[in-house]
Design an enzyme around this catalytic site. Structure first.
Site, mmCIF file in Angstrom:
data_model
loop_
_atom_site.group_PDB
_atom_site.id
_atom_site.type_symbol
_atom_site.label_atom_id
_atom_site.label_comp_id
_atom_site.label_asym_id
_atom_site.label_seq_id
_atom_site.Cartn_x
_atom_site.Cartn_y
_atom_site.Cartn_z
ATOM 1 N N ASP A 73 -6.936 -0.351 0.972
ATOM 2 C CA ASP A 73 -7.653 0.138 2.425
ATOM 3 C C ASP A 73 -8.367 -1.037 2.972
ATOM 4 O O ASP A 73 -8.044 -1.306 4.191
ATOM 5 C CB ASP A 73 -8.426 1.420 2.214
ATOM 6 N N LYS A 89 -5.635 0.036 -6.028
ATOM 7 C CA LYS A 89 -6.448 1.040 -5.558
ATOM 8 C C LYS A 89 -6.936 1.381 -6.871
ATOM 9 O O LYS A 89 -6.725 2.917 -7.471
ATOM 10 C CB LYS A 89 -5.443 2.102 -4.864
ATOM 11 N N TYR A 112 8.421 4.189 -5.307
ATOM 12 C CA TYR A 112 9.923 4.461 -4.970
ATOM 13 C C TYR A 112 10.907 4.744 -5.952
ATOM 14 O O TYR A 112 12.023 5.206 -5.786
ATOM 15 C CB TYR A 112 10.301 3.221 -4.276
ATOM 16 N N ASP A 121 4.671 -5.304 6.435
ATOM 17 C CA ASP A 121 4.890 -5.101 7.848
ATOM 18 C C ASP A 121 3.821 -5.254 8.669
ATOM 19 O O ASP A 121 3.933 -5.730 9.728
ATOM 20 C CB ASP A 121 5.391 -3.635 8.041
ATOM 21 N N ASP A 166 5.076 -2.762 0.620
ATOM 22 C CA ASP A 166 5.696 -2.628 1.837
ATOM 23 C C ASP A 166 5.017 -2.366 3.060
ATOM 24 O O ASP A 166 5.447 -3.099 3.964
ATOM 25 C CB ASP A 166 6.478 -1.392 1.240
#
Ligand code: NAD
Length: 375
Positions: free
Chosen positions: A239, A207, A149, A267, A263
């Site tokens: 994942d 990852k 970001y 959620d 992020d």
């Protein structure tokens, strides 16, 4: 007697209604626990933009006076910002959400905590089977100011490429960047936090089979794991973590991860509880810590005394725990919320078809119930 100053930012939509309940709860818990609080309201978001315009000043979602008050306070309690009144097609128009990003960045808040607890009386509100939710009480620690970001961004309108005519069309890139120090300060916090929790487990999510930044993340995590041998440490690819969060959510205790993964996973984890109205969050870093509910300003509910104030009240509990180190006061609020739910009291968003109509309360009445349960 200890005394603290809290900078309160009601913001827009349901913000003023829900923060009023959190302030009543904070005042009462301070009396019960024997410390004193000074709480001052300041403008942020759409409310700040409107006040600037009314005063004939340039519009900003984060006035200098608010920032100054936030810097001088021991903690910031924020409600929510935004709403249709400030939506505009003009990209140069000031937007309420700029206030949020600006205050987090000005205060140097580089990590975010989101506790996800499934309250037994609300298990039926989750999309998952109730038996999977038993004992779910996890904490997501997310890096907040680095990674994708905030990395270098590029867009080329007419880039060469391997298309039919040797062109690509538009080409874009977002760089995922991390320095060792950025990774270390977040992971250190997560290890410390895990070491103080009863289960003491830390899952570091990355990852590392694909990304250089994740390999760095893992290197730092393994180095720190030797400093906290009592923490039950594990690595998980993102994942797999996304899958395990819904397959076996009770496995997790503290999850620590970088910005983008955090992020998305936070959620996903929020959905375990089935209601946005129950989730609090904390942003910590160099400056004054900031505490807020995870939901937005719910303009559809504003001014109707129907919004759920519990996420805001639980944010006040996080403020006491992480901002003022008043653990007993924090735990007292959390127990009160639990008791209110066990007694069957609900706001409309967490009521279901089995809830009797006379147990469904408005914002203010729910605040009253938490106050009564604080003793
Ligand atoms: P939202 O979280 O405000 O609302 C989503 C849904 O959840 C709505 O149906 C709403 O009624 C419900 N809801 C949210 N909080 C609730 C509560 N406490 N009690 C009961 N129901 C609740 O998200 P949205 O609709 O996407 O956004 C509305 C506005 O909020 C937008 O302007 C958006 O930019 C802003 N927003 C602000 C923040 C923030 O201040 N941190 C975060 C997200 C969205």
């Amino acid at each position: 007697m200890a005394s603290y100053t809290i900078c309160c930012l009601p913001g827009d939509g349901i913000g003023p209604e829900i923060i009023a309940e959190a302030k009543r709860v904070l005042e009462r818990v301070a009396e019960l626990e024997g410390f004193s609080l000074t709480m001052e309201d300041h403008l942020i978001g759409g409310a700040a933009i409107d006040a600037c315009l009314a005063a004939g000043e340039p519009a900003t979602a984060l006035p200098a006076a608010t920032l100054e008050a936030a810097r001088a306070a021991d903690a910031v309690l924020l409600a929510s910002v935004g709403g249709p009144a400030w939506e505009s097609d003009d990209p140069a128009a000031p937007r309420p959400e700029q206030g949020l990003l600006a205050i987090r960045s000005e205060l140097g808040l580089y990590l975010n905590l989101r506790p996800v607890k499934v309250y037994a009386p609300l298990r039926s509100a989750s999309a998952l089977k109730p038996e999977l939710l038993e004992g779910v009480d996890l904490l997501i620690v997310r890096e907040l100011t680095g990674g994708l970001y905030f990395g270098a961004k590029e867009r080329i309108e007419d880039a060469p490429g391997a298309g039919e005519d040797g062109a690509c069309g538009v080409w874009c890139s977002d760089a995922m960047e991390y320095g060792e120090w950025e990774v270390e300060r977040v992971l250190r916090w997560a290890f410390e936090c895990a070491s103080r929790r009863p289960r003491g487990r830390l899952t570091s999510v990355d990852k590392a089979n694909v990304l250089f930044t994740s390999r760095l993340w893992r290197e730092v995590a393994h180095r720190l794991a030797t400093e906290w041998p009592e923490v039950d440490y594990e690595d998980l690819y993102v994942d797999n973590a996304a899958m395990q969060l819904v397959a076996e959510p009770a496995h997790f205790d503290v999850i620590c991860t970088e910005n983008t993964f955090g992020d998305i996973l936070s959620d996903e984890a929020a959905q375990l509880t089935g209601s946005l109205g129950m989730l609090a969050s904390a942003s910590l870093g160099r400056g004054t810590p900031l505490f807020e509910p995870s939901h937005g300003s719910a303009p559809d509910l504003a001014g109707r005394d129907v919004a759920n104030p519990l996420a805001q009240i639980l944010s006040a509990a996080l403020l006491l725990r992480h901002g003022l180190l008043e653990e007993d006061a924090a735990a007292r609020i959390e127990r009160a919320v639990e008791r209110v739910l066990e007694d069957g009291w609900r706001t409309a968003d967490i009521a279901d078809e089995t809830t009797p109509a006379d147990r469904v309360l408005g914002t203010r009445a729910m605040g009253d119930k938490v106050l009564e349960a604080l003793v």
